[in-house]
Design an enzyme around this catalytic site. Structure first.
Site, PDB file in Angstrom:
ATOM      1  N   ASP A 160       0.786  -1.029   0.053  1.00 42.32           N
ATOM      2  CA  ASP A 160       0.160   0.017  -0.051  1.00 42.32           C
ATOM      3  C   ASP A 160       0.886   1.262  -0.060  1.00 42.32           C
ATOM      4  O   ASP A 160       0.611   2.287  -0.594  1.00 42.32           O
ATOM      5  CB  ASP A 160      -0.816   0.023   1.238  1.00 42.32           C
ATOM      6  CG  ASP A 160      -1.655  -1.012   1.422  1.00 42.32           C
ATOM      7  OD1 ASP A 160      -2.354  -1.599   0.522  1.00 42.32           O
ATOM      8  OD2 ASP A 160      -1.456  -2.323   2.227  1.00 42.32           O
ATOM      9  N   HIS A 188      -5.112  -3.028   6.371  1.00 42.53           N
ATOM     10  CA  HIS A 188      -4.779  -3.454   4.940  1.00 42.53           C
ATOM     11  C   HIS A 188      -6.213  -3.673   4.293  1.00 42.53           C
ATOM     12  O   HIS A 188      -6.438  -4.909   4.255  1.00 42.53           O
ATOM     13  CB  HIS A 188      -3.760  -4.304   4.762  1.00 42.53           C
ATOM     14  CG  HIS A 188      -3.613  -4.843   3.387  1.00 42.53           C
ATOM     15  ND1 HIS A 188      -3.107  -4.291   2.322  1.00 42.53           N
ATOM     16  CD2 HIS A 188      -4.046  -6.183   2.958  1.00 42.53           C
ATOM     17  CE1 HIS A 188      -3.171  -4.834   1.190  1.00 42.53           C
ATOM     18  NE2 HIS A 188      -3.835  -5.957   1.606  1.00 42.53           N
TER      19      HIS A 188
HETATM   20  P1  NAX Z   1      -3.012 -18.094  -4.016  1.00 45.31           P
HETATM   21  O1  NAX Z   1      -4.519 -18.480  -4.043  1.00 45.31           O
HETATM   22  O2  NAX Z   1      -2.290 -17.872  -5.414  1.00 45.31           O
HETATM   23  O3  NAX Z   1      -2.219 -18.804  -3.200  1.00 45.31           O
HETATM   24  C1  NAX Z   1      -2.554 -19.085  -1.740  1.00 45.31           C
HETATM   25  C2  NAX Z   1      -2.045 -20.372  -1.377  1.00 45.31           C
HETATM   26  O4  NAX Z   1      -2.368 -20.622  -0.145  1.00 45.31           O
HETATM   27  C3  NAX Z   1      -2.612 -21.537  -2.243  1.00 45.31           C
HETATM   28  O5  NAX Z   1      -1.273 -22.308  -2.861  1.00 45.31           O
HETATM   29  C4  NAX Z   1      -3.251 -22.455  -1.122  1.00 45.31           C
HETATM   30  O6  NAX Z   1      -3.206 -23.827  -1.471  1.00 45.31           O
HETATM   31  C5  NAX Z   1      -2.324 -21.934   0.084  1.00 45.31           C
HETATM   32  N1  NAX Z   1      -3.225 -22.389   1.338  1.00 45.31           N
HETATM   33  C6  NAX Z   1      -4.420 -22.048   1.610  1.00 45.31           C
HETATM   34  N2  NAX Z   1      -4.496 -22.235   3.035  1.00 45.31           N
HETATM   35  C7  NAX Z   1      -3.391 -22.678   3.553  1.00 45.31           C
HETATM   36  C8  NAX Z   1      -3.002 -23.370   4.910  1.00 45.31           C
HETATM   37  N3  NAX Z   1      -4.041 -23.499   5.779  1.00 45.31           N
HETATM   38  N4  NAX Z   1      -1.681 -23.254   4.954  1.00 45.31           N
HETATM   39  C9  NAX Z   1      -0.770 -23.331   3.811  1.00 45.31           C
HETATM   40  N5  NAX Z   1      -1.030 -22.954   2.759  1.00 45.31           N
HETATM   41  C10 NAX Z   1      -2.454 -22.707   2.425  1.00 45.31           C
HETATM   42  O7  NAX Z   1      -3.063 -16.421  -3.369  1.00 45.31           O
HETATM   43  P2  NAX Z   1      -1.810 -15.504  -3.431  1.00 45.31           P
HETATM   44  O8  NAX Z   1      -2.331 -14.497  -4.798  1.00 45.31           O
HETATM   45  O9  NAX Z   1      -0.428 -16.097  -3.494  1.00 45.31           O
HETATM   46  O10 NAX Z   1      -2.226 -14.505  -1.982  1.00 45.31           O
HETATM   47  C11 NAX Z   1      -1.909 -15.125  -1.112  1.00 45.31           C
HETATM   48  C12 NAX Z   1      -2.570 -14.244   0.003  1.00 45.31           C
HETATM   49  O11 NAX Z   1      -2.092 -13.022   0.032  1.00 45.31           O
HETATM   50  C13 NAX Z   1      -4.280 -13.819  -0.246  1.00 45.31           C
HETATM   51  O12 NAX Z   1      -4.845 -13.901   1.171  1.00 45.31           O
HETATM   52  C14 NAX Z   1      -4.146 -12.535  -0.483  1.00 45.31           C
HETATM   53  O13 NAX Z   1      -5.331 -11.928  -0.073  1.00 45.31           O
HETATM   54  C15 NAX Z   1      -3.205 -11.894   0.329  1.00 45.31           C
HETATM   55  N6  NAX Z   1      -2.385 -10.659  -0.244  1.00 45.31           N
HETATM   56  C16 NAX Z   1      -2.261  -9.679   0.825  1.00 45.31           C
HETATM   57  C17 NAX Z   1      -1.354  -8.695   0.281  1.00 45.31           C
HETATM   58  C18 NAX Z   1      -0.825  -7.529   1.263  1.00 45.31           C
HETATM   59  O14 NAX Z   1      -0.488  -6.600   0.886  1.00 45.31           O
HETATM   60  N7  NAX Z   1      -0.985  -7.864   2.624  1.00 45.31           N
HETATM   61  C19 NAX Z   1      -1.476  -8.094  -1.047  1.00 45.31           C
HETATM   62  C20 NAX Z   1      -1.617  -9.034  -1.990  1.00 45.31           C
HETATM   63  C21 NAX Z   1      -2.539 -10.474  -1.516  1.00 45.31           C
HETATM   64  O15 NAX Z   1      -3.674  -9.830  -1.864  1.00 45.31           O
END
Ligand code: NAX
Length: 331
Positions: A160, A188
């Protein structure tokens, strides 16, 4: 002399953010070009095949600093002795799912993750929560890791901040390196407060350079708040490479002393904060890293009335989120 190995765990390691992040960590971008590392890649059991593929690609890069790779879904064994834990994995919001459902589902993930970390991680482990809703997930994690200091738990708002820097630079027609002192306050989420009031452009107040208060209070704030949605609309997927870059920058800021008079954005425990935010929240503040390695919320910034009103809204949202996961919090 070679430095001792540092272990870095990444959850959600089969996901899209991790796919940009892991290779940069292995290359030395996170901890430096002289720091040997072990990578512990964690995802759900159904993603283990994909994780093995990522491990093969890491091997095929022959990174000089990467000494060890472990993959799997067993939290306690994969968190064993880790010095850095990056909680990226979380469930995306599904169709028809309400915010409170997402909070509860993802919250449960962070209970388990934190309990495992508490048992087996290095006692000085630094924990960055990226998976959304990251502030409240981080709060839950802190509550379930009683043996680890709360001041080592963080939630990411650096993306951000970087988005805000770009918007200010573009408006003022300057380079991004001319923009400094940008902070994000609060959650966030779409209530976050990108602070134009303390921002500087070429060392002067940004409000003196961009003399368009309506833009600063309106389009600027909204653009930053909604940038994630804008990227999804354009790319069909959420921000990944920019999120990964922000993770790297967060750690650099944490690990390298902040130049005098500067700050960076990070969501941290609100414990004893100097801005009157209630206790027991994870709130984004302007922060600085001291020479001693201690992180401090940057004190003494005078608050503009407009920002104060916006900060009250993001604070309210975080308090609401906390009440929605009250059953997952301890004490
Ligand atoms: P993806 O859906 O590509 O990947 C998430 C991964 O997490 C998947 O491989 C899934 O199998 C795994 N997963 C789910 N539950 C799990 C658990 N209990 N233990 C271990 N792994 C698990 O998402 P991606 O684009 O990589 O985003 C990941 C997270 O980052 C999301 O929650 C997203 O909202 C968040 N973000 C946060 C940001 C921030 O600035 N704080 C910005 C980017 C992103 O939006």
């Amino acid at each position: 002399m070679t430095k001792p190995l540092k272990k870095v765990a990444v959850t959600g390691a089969a996901g899209q953010i991790a796919y940009s992040l892991i290779f940069r960590i292995a290359e030395g971008d996170l901890l430096g070009q002289d720091q040997p590392i072990a990578l512990h890649l964690i995802d759900l059991p159904e993603a283990e095949g994909s994780l093995k593929g990522v491990a093969m690609e890491l091997n095929d890069c022959a990174f000089p600093l990467l000494k060890e790779i472990k993959v799997g879904s067993q939290l306690e064994s994969l968190f064993e002795g880790v010095h850095y834990a990056l909680f990226v994995g979380a469930k995306p919001r599904g169709p028809g799912m309400e915010r409170k459902d997402l909070l509860a589902d993802n919250g449960a993930i962070f209970v388990k993750g934190a309990q495992a970390l508490d048992k087996t991680a290095d006692r000085s482990v630094k924990v960055l929560v990226v998976g959304n809703p990251c502030n409240t997930n981080c709060l839950i994690a802190m509550h379930h890791a009683a043996n680890l200091p709360r001041h080592n738990f963080f939630a990411m708002t650096r993306l951000d901040q970087n988005r805000a820097v770009f918007q200010l630079a573009e408006k003022a027609k300057v380079a991004t390196t001319d923009v400094s002192h940008v902070a994000i306050w609060g959650n966030h989420s779409a209530t976050q407060v990108p602070d134009f009031f303390h921002a500087q452009i070429r060392g002067r107040p940004a409000i003196d350079i961009i003399q368009d208060r309506a833009w600063l209070e309106g389009d600027f704030i909204q653009k930053v708040q909604k940038r994630g949605a804008e990227v999804i609309a354009a790319r069909g997927k959420s921000s990944a490479a920019s999120a990964s870059h922000a993770i790297i920058e967060t750690f650099r800021s944490l690990l390298v002393p902040t130049p005098q008079g500067h700050w960076y954005s990070l969501a941290v425990s609100s414990h004893k904060n100097p801005y009157g935010i209630p206790e027991d929240l994870v709130f984004s503040f302007p922060c600085r890293s001291l020479e001693s390695g201690v992180l401090e919320i940057y004190p003494g910034l005078a608050m503009d009335a407009f920002l104060e009103q916006k900060i009250a809204l993001t604070k309210k949202e975080l308090i609401e989120e906390r009440s929605l996961v009250a059953h997952l919090l301890k004490g």
